[in-house]
Motif scaffolding. Structure first.
Motif, PDB file in Angstrom:
ATOM      1  N   ALA A 228      10.584  33.313 -41.497  1.00  0.00           N
ATOM      2  CA  ALA A 228       9.600  32.617 -42.305  1.00  0.00           C
ATOM      3  C   ALA A 228       8.985  33.653 -43.240  1.00  0.00           C
ATOM      4  CB  ALA A 228       8.539  32.012 -41.408  1.00  0.00           C
ATOM      5  N   ILE A 229       8.658  33.213 -44.435  1.00  0.00           N
ATOM      6  CA  ILE A 229       7.972  34.128 -45.366  1.00  0.00           C
ATOM      7  C   ILE A 229       6.541  33.629 -45.518  1.00  0.00           C
ATOM      8  CG2 ILE A 229       7.894  35.098 -47.690  1.00  0.00           C
ATOM      9  CD1 ILE A 229      10.911  34.682 -47.869  1.00  0.00           C
ATOM     10  N   LYS A 230       5.653  34.551 -45.300  1.00  0.00           N
ATOM     11  CA  LYS A 230       4.233  34.226 -45.374  1.00  0.00           C
ATOM     12  C   LYS A 230       3.681  34.891 -46.620  1.00  0.00           C
ATOM     13  CE  LYS A 230       0.858  33.989 -41.717  1.00  0.00           C
ATOM     14  NZ  LYS A 230       0.383  34.526 -40.466  1.00  0.00           N
ATOM     15  N   PHE A 231       2.938  34.148 -47.422  1.00  0.00           N
ATOM     16  CA  PHE A 231       2.320  34.832 -48.561  1.00  0.00           C
ATOM     17  C   PHE A 231       0.948  34.233 -48.858  1.00  0.00           C
ATOM     18  CE2 PHE A 231       3.174  31.556 -51.803  1.00  0.00           C
ATOM     19  CZ  PHE A 231       4.243  30.869 -51.243  1.00  0.00           C
ATOM     20  N   ASN A 265      16.084  28.992 -44.299  1.00  0.00           N
ATOM     21  CA  ASN A 265      17.371  29.024 -43.584  1.00  0.00           C
ATOM     22  C   ASN A 265      18.329  30.023 -44.212  1.00  0.00           C
ATOM     23  OD1 ASN A 265      18.325  27.723 -45.869  1.00  0.00           O
ATOM     24  ND2 ASN A 265      17.985  25.698 -44.970  1.00  0.00           N
ATOM     25  N   ASP A 266      17.943  30.621 -45.338  1.00  0.00           N
ATOM     26  CA  ASP A 266      18.765  31.650 -45.971  1.00  0.00           C
ATOM     27  C   ASP A 266      17.802  32.702 -46.518  1.00  0.00           C
ATOM     28  OD1 ASP A 266      20.295  33.233 -47.634  1.00  0.00           O
ATOM     29  OD2 ASP A 266      21.584  31.579 -48.284  1.00  0.00           O
ATOM     30  N   LEU A 267      17.580  33.719 -45.709  1.00  0.00           N
ATOM     31  CA  LEU A 267      16.535  34.694 -46.041  1.00  0.00           C
ATOM     32  C   LEU A 267      16.852  35.447 -47.332  1.00  0.00           C
ATOM     33  CD1 LEU A 267      13.873  36.002 -45.248  1.00  0.00           C
ATOM     34  CD2 LEU A 267      15.142  37.630 -43.852  1.00  0.00           C
ATOM     35  N   GLU A 268      18.121  35.806 -47.533  1.00  0.00           N
ATOM     36  CA  GLU A 268      18.456  36.596 -48.720  1.00  0.00           C
ATOM     37  C   GLU A 268      18.148  35.815 -49.993  1.00  0.00           C
ATOM     38  OE1 GLU A 268      18.984  39.808 -48.616  1.00  0.00           O
ATOM     39  OE2 GLU A 268      18.652  39.445 -46.492  1.00  0.00           O
ATOM     40  N   LYS A 269      18.559  34.542 -50.006  1.00  0.00           N
ATOM     41  CA  LYS A 269      18.293  33.710 -51.189  1.00  0.00           C
ATOM     42  C   LYS A 269      16.790  33.565 -51.388  1.00  0.00           C
ATOM     43  CE  LYS A 269      22.007  30.523 -52.220  1.00  0.00           C
ATOM     44  NZ  LYS A 269      22.558  29.223 -51.874  1.00  0.00           N
ATOM     45  N   ALA A 270      16.096  33.306 -50.256  1.00  0.00           N
ATOM     46  CA  ALA A 270      14.649  33.099 -50.334  1.00  0.00           C
ATOM     47  C   ALA A 270      13.952  34.344 -50.870  1.00  0.00           C
ATOM     48  CB  ALA A 270      14.110  32.740 -48.950  1.00  0.00           C
ATOM     49  N   LYS A 271      14.409  35.506 -50.404  1.00  0.00           N
ATOM     50  CA  LYS A 271      13.785  36.760 -50.853  1.00  0.00           C
ATOM     51  C   LYS A 271      13.994  36.979 -52.343  1.00  0.00           C
ATOM     52  CE  LYS A 271      15.296  39.969 -47.950  1.00  0.00           C
ATOM     53  NZ  LYS A 271      15.491  41.097 -47.057  1.00  0.00           N
ATOM     54  N   ARG A 289       4.730  38.738 -46.596  1.00  0.00           N
ATOM     55  CA  ARG A 289       5.435  39.356 -45.454  1.00  0.00           C
ATOM     56  C   ARG A 289       6.473  38.406 -44.844  1.00  0.00           C
ATOM     57  NH1 ARG A 289       0.385  40.723 -41.875  1.00  0.00           N
ATOM     58  NH2 ARG A 289      -0.529  40.970 -43.928  1.00  0.00           N
ATOM     59  N   ILE A 290       7.459  39.027 -44.196  1.00  0.00           N
ATOM     60  CA  ILE A 290       8.525  38.242 -43.564  1.00  0.00           C
ATOM     61  C   ILE A 290       8.336  38.332 -42.057  1.00  0.00           C
ATOM     62  CG2 ILE A 290      11.035  38.125 -43.197  1.00  0.00           C
ATOM     63  CD1 ILE A 290      11.230  39.337 -46.079  1.00  0.00           C
TER      64      ILE A 290
END
Ligand code: ADP
Length: 305
Positions: A228-231, A265-271, A289-290
């Motif tokens: 999960a990405i928290k911002f 569900n796809d961390l690289e794309k999300a990042k 943060r991740i």
């Protein structure tokens, strides 16, 4: 032989199916977190396990004894803390333990010995001569745990033991459960998943009367390894929420004022894409943060699968 063996258990209330045939076998020490939303059937199942309600069909065995037929043996094996334990407020903690011990047919000397040991263990020995009416919520729950232990049970059934407590009371009772699980098998229901994530070693998910999952917590966290990405933004921004929601890599977004959390569900794309979306929608990031998925995230995935 398993400590708890539940076979195709059903319960209907005037035709309403509260439990729709749940089956599981669990054994060994530790804390078993029985989780589900309100109304999913947790209390119903625990009351049947404790022998306080009758199943419509199916059966539960505890250490091989049938809960309905072998009440005498079952009573020796289990301790039960109901969701809202009722006390006589005019009694002291010590008197309450005496009453509880008598119900199990224990001698006065034995009750005294156990009361001292249990009230000390549960952290309320100092308050033993005070009236229960003056106890805090956390103290009442700790007294309830001491009472549930008076017959030295192998299995403790706890129905939402911390849900009604303030943060301090919750912390204290969870710490106590953490300690008790070394000597007793604990079967604990809760709809507060943070608490279960901390304390339970095994997770059972009940949803609308059906058992969706029974798994060791470690296996579950491995199986559902994800991120999960928290911002945090300088100001709330609804257009970012809408833009993120439409992305295929975003499973879910939680927004609270200026805090956001996206289960991906796809961390690289999300990042790669999330910072661009935030920039395009004129958001100013103050924190980013991740983190790993929580039990709550896994619960939503299982329930919505
Ligand atoms: P939980 O503990 O997960 O909140 P419960 O076991 O209390 O769930 O309730 C499961 C379902 O059964 C709910 O829909 C509830 O309204 C219903 N229910 C529970 N007890 C009764 C009862 N005595 N009579 C009728 N319906 C009930």
């Amino acid at each position: 032989m398993k400590m708890i063996r539940c076979e195709k258990l059903t319960k209907s209330y005037q035709g309403f199916p509260a439990l729709k045939g749940i089956s599981f076998s669990i054994d060994g020490p530790g804390c078993y977190g029985f989780i589900g939303s309100n109304g999913s059937g947790k209390t119903t199942a625990i009351r049947i396990m404790a022998g306080l309600a009758k199943a419509t069909s199916g059966r539960i065995q505890i250490e091989g004894y049938d809960v309905e037929r072998d009440q005498k043996n079952i009573a020796k094996l289990i301790g039960y803390l109901p969701q809202n334990p009722a006390y006589y407020d005019y009694m002291t903690g010590e008197e309450w333990m005496m009453l509880s011990g008598k119900l199990f047919g224990l001698s006065k000397t034995e009750i005294k010995l156990r009361t001292e040991r249990l009230l000390k263990r549960c952290g309320i020995w100092e308050a033993r001569k005070r009236k229960i009416g003056g106890y805090s919520g956390g103290m009442k729950q700790r007294l309830g745990l001491a009472q549930a232990l008076i017959n030295e049970p192998k299995l403790l059934l706890l129905d939402e033991p911390v849900s009604a407590l303030d943060p301090m009371g919750r912390h204290q009772v969870l710490e106590l459960i953490e300690e008790l699980k070394r000597d007793h098998m604990i079967f604990m229901s809760s709809h507060i998943l943070d608490d279960v994530e901390k304390t339970a070693d095994h997770i059972l998910i009940l949803h609308k009367g059906q058992l969706l999952l029974s798994s060791a917590k470690q296996d579950l966290l491995k199986e559902y390894a994800g991120s999960a990405i928290k911002f945090q933004l300088l100001a709330p921004n609804q257009t970012i929420v809408e833009a993120v929601t439409s992305q295929t890599w975003a499973e879910r977004i939680e927004a609270s004022n200026t805090s956001y959390r996206v289960v991906v569900n796809d961390l690289e794309k999300a990042k790669a894409q999330l910072p661009l979306i935030i920039q395009e929608e004129a958001g100013v990031i103050t924190d980013y943060r991740i983190e790993a998925l929580s039990l709550q995230d896994i619960f939503f995935k299982v329930v919505n699968a």
